[in-house]
Design a protein around this motif. Structure first.
Motif, mmCIF file in Angstrom:
data_model
loop_
_atom_site.group_PDB
_atom_site.id
_atom_site.type_symbol
_atom_site.label_atom_id
_atom_site.label_comp_id
_atom_site.label_asym_id
_atom_site.label_seq_id
_atom_site.Cartn_x
_atom_site.Cartn_y
_atom_site.Cartn_z
ATOM 1 N N GLU A 75 7.435 -2.399 2.291
ATOM 2 C CA GLU A 75 6.062 -1.432 2.097
ATOM 3 C C GLU A 75 5.077 -2.262 2.269
ATOM 4 O O GLU A 75 3.936 -1.732 2.565
ATOM 5 C CB GLU A 75 6.131 -0.181 1.245
ATOM 6 C CG GLU A 75 6.145 -0.641 -0.183
ATOM 7 C CD GLU A 75 7.413 -1.137 -0.686
ATOM 8 O OE1 GLU A 75 7.287 -0.915 -2.213
ATOM 9 O OE2 GLU A 75 8.379 -1.377 -0.333
ATOM 10 N N HIS A 76 5.177 -3.330 1.819
ATOM 11 C CA HIS A 76 4.042 -4.370 1.369
ATOM 12 C C HIS A 76 3.675 -5.460 2.560
ATOM 13 O O HIS A 76 3.001 -6.129 2.366
ATOM 14 C CB HIS A 76 4.066 -4.962 0.102
ATOM 15 C CG HIS A 76 4.106 -4.018 -1.021
ATOM 16 N ND1 HIS A 76 3.486 -2.921 -1.325
ATOM 17 C CD2 HIS A 76 5.326 -3.976 -1.984
ATOM 18 C CE1 HIS A 76 3.784 -2.259 -2.361
ATOM 19 N NE2 HIS A 76 4.845 -2.785 -2.841
ATOM 20 N N HIS A 99 14.981 3.928 8.213
ATOM 21 C CA HIS A 99 15.196 2.590 7.521
ATOM 22 C C HIS A 99 16.507 2.002 8.039
ATOM 23 O O HIS A 99 16.696 0.851 8.130
ATOM 24 C CB HIS A 99 15.415 3.023 5.941
ATOM 25 C CG HIS A 99 15.765 1.938 5.011
ATOM 26 N ND1 HIS A 99 16.493 1.530 4.182
ATOM 27 C CD2 HIS A 99 14.504 0.603 4.694
ATOM 28 C CE1 HIS A 99 16.288 0.528 3.491
ATOM 29 N NE2 HIS A 99 14.925 -0.071 3.786
ATOM 30 N N ASP A 117 -0.581 -2.002 0.602
ATOM 31 C CA ASP A 117 0.688 -1.014 0.636
ATOM 32 C C ASP A 117 0.436 -0.341 2.004
ATOM 33 O O ASP A 117 -0.467 0.223 2.243
ATOM 34 C CB ASP A 117 0.485 0.209 -0.300
ATOM 35 C CG ASP A 117 1.799 1.041 -0.440
ATOM 36 O OD1 ASP A 117 2.614 0.897 0.420
ATOM 37 O OD2 ASP A 117 1.945 1.735 -1.619
ATOM 38 N N THR A 141 3.344 0.923 4.270
ATOM 39 C CA THR A 141 4.542 1.509 5.139
ATOM 40 C C THR A 141 5.512 2.422 4.357
ATOM 41 O O THR A 141 5.845 2.225 3.212
ATOM 42 C CB THR A 141 5.477 0.719 6.021
ATOM 43 O OG1 THR A 141 4.503 -0.059 6.758
ATOM 44 C CG2 THR A 141 6.173 1.303 7.023
ATOM 45 N N ARG A 142 6.149 3.721 4.981
ATOM 46 C CA ARG A 142 7.463 4.140 4.323
ATOM 47 C C ARG A 142 8.352 4.710 5.385
ATOM 48 O O ARG A 142 7.957 4.634 6.454
ATOM 49 C CB ARG A 142 6.620 5.748 3.797
ATOM 50 C CG ARG A 142 5.747 5.571 2.723
ATOM 51 C CD ARG A 142 6.177 4.845 1.257
ATOM 52 N NE ARG A 142 5.248 4.944 0.297
ATOM 53 C CZ ARG A 142 4.298 3.904 -0.066
ATOM 54 N NH1 ARG A 142 4.553 2.669 0.878
ATOM 55 N NH2 ARG A 142 3.484 3.837 -1.018
ATOM 56 N N PRO A 151 7.015 -4.842 9.209
ATOM 57 C CA PRO A 151 8.521 -4.540 8.474
ATOM 58 C C PRO A 151 9.484 -5.092 9.743
ATOM 59 O O PRO A 151 10.405 -5.938 9.106
ATOM 60 C CB PRO A 151 8.658 -3.072 8.340
ATOM 61 C CG PRO A 151 7.224 -2.807 7.872
ATOM 62 C CD PRO A 151 6.366 -3.263 8.989
ATOM 63 N N THR A 180 13.579 0.327 -0.315
ATOM 64 C CA THR A 180 12.260 0.642 0.502
ATOM 65 C C THR A 180 11.711 2.132 0.201
ATOM 66 O O THR A 180 12.735 3.209 0.113
ATOM 67 C CB THR A 180 12.028 0.437 1.989
ATOM 68 O OG1 THR A 180 12.916 -0.923 2.278
ATOM 69 C CG2 THR A 180 10.783 0.435 2.330
#
Length: 333
Positions: free
Chosen positions: A190-191, A237, A228, A230-231, A195, A216
């Motif tokens: 997420e950071h 995922h 920060d 992303t989710r 990704p 995550t």
């Protein structure tokens, strides 16, 4: 804590720009990254004469740790190398609380502990190599990685830490292709800005049939401020790790924990106080217990965070496969 010595893993290191090997920088202390940057005689450079990082100043040191970053393609800036050694980057939030309060604010991650046990049991050979991406702090539930004397642990982050050997950016991991047996990336994706690129790098540095364990956030408020981004839903995922065979996947924490996050941040907003939010979270810690009352399919749709344990492969998951993968409570509608 069992960490590999930097000298032992030096043959595995690679230039983050061109992936060639590294060699000592003959400029030594003169490879400066600015006054006070902590550049020492152990500074490294790319061994490829045609690479921009072959010419000094190449890769500086921060508090004795090599900073193996392609500065032109990273949020890490060469002129800020001295700040990478600041202890303020390492201990934050619940980790700074006394132990009894920390266990209330941040209880043991039993999901991670179970999956790390599975990963360690599956590692091949007498001395497998495990890479921790974003390892400035030892993650919750993964402590067994650092206690297993059979495992050679390599850790890096964008700051220095006793739990890491070098500084690096996960978008360009400074390790040779097919050089590690497993990767741990907990509460990191997420950071990062991209990704998918980081997961592609994880795939690259893993040997054939190498293992990855990732956790995550799915439904969590912003943490780490400007860092920060992303989710991921459970399906998102899984698709992020589409070039891996799934061994296990699911929620790390469910709707009760997610509600606790929301109440914490609601109180922060109403009171303009992070301390008030954390105090409310501590007082309502019992909400986490509701996770155990929610069926797995509903938890999939409202998880606070998700995990994936997988094995490297070359075939990608197809679009049809990811649609069929959905395991939540909303059916095909």
């Amino acid at each position: 804590m069992v960490l590999a010595e930097l000298d032992d893993i030096r043959p595995l290191l690679a230039c983050p720009r061109c992936r060639s090997g590294l060699e000592p920088d003959p400029a030594g202390a003169g490879a400066g990254a600015g006054a006070g940057a902590g550049v020492g005689t152990g500074a490294l450079r790319c061994a490829a004469p045609g690479c921009a990082y072959h010419v000094s100043p190449a890769f500086p040191d921060a508090a004795g740790a090599p900073v193996l970053v392609d500065f032109e393609h990273s949020v890490v800036r060469r002129e800020a190398v001295a700040a990478l050694a600041s202890p303020a980057h390492v201990h934050r939030g619940a980790d700074a609380l006394p132990t009894p309060l920390r266990r209330i604010a941040k209880p043991p991650n039993r999901v991670a502990a179970v999956n790390i046990d599975l990963l360690l049991r599956a590692l091949p050979g007498p001395a497998p190599t495990l890479l921790v991406v974003g390892g400035a702090t030892v993650g919750n539930g993964v402590e067994a990685v650092y206690r297993d004397t059979r495992v050679r642990v390599i850790g890096f982050d964008i700051v220095t830490s006793p739990a890491t050997q070098f500084v690096a950016d996960a978008h360009r991991i400074p390790l040779r292709t097919s050089s590690v047996d497993a990767v741990l990336v907990q509460a990191v994706l997420e950071h990062v800005l991209d990704p998918a690129q980081v997961v592609a790098e994880i795939h690259r540095v893993l040997r054939d049939d190498g293992l990855v364990y990732a956790e995550t956030p799915f439904m969590q408020q912003v943490h780490a401020g400007a860092h920060d981004f992303t989710r991921f839903t459970p399906s998102g995922h899984r698709y992020l790790f589409r070039r891996f065979e799934e061994l296990a996947a699911g929620p790390v924490a469910g709707p009760g924990t997610q509600l606790l996050w929301s109440v914490d941040h609601l109180v922060r907003g109403l009171t303009r106080s992070a301390l008030a939010g954390r105090a409310t979270r501590a007082a309502l810690f019992w909400l986490r217990g509701l996770d155990h009352l929610v069926p797995p399919d509903f938890a999939q749709d409202d998880a606070s965070a998700v995990y994936f344990l997988g094995r490297r492969r070359n075939r990608e998951m197809t679009e049809a496969e990811i649609i069929a993968y959905y395991r939540g409570a909303q059916g095909s509608s």
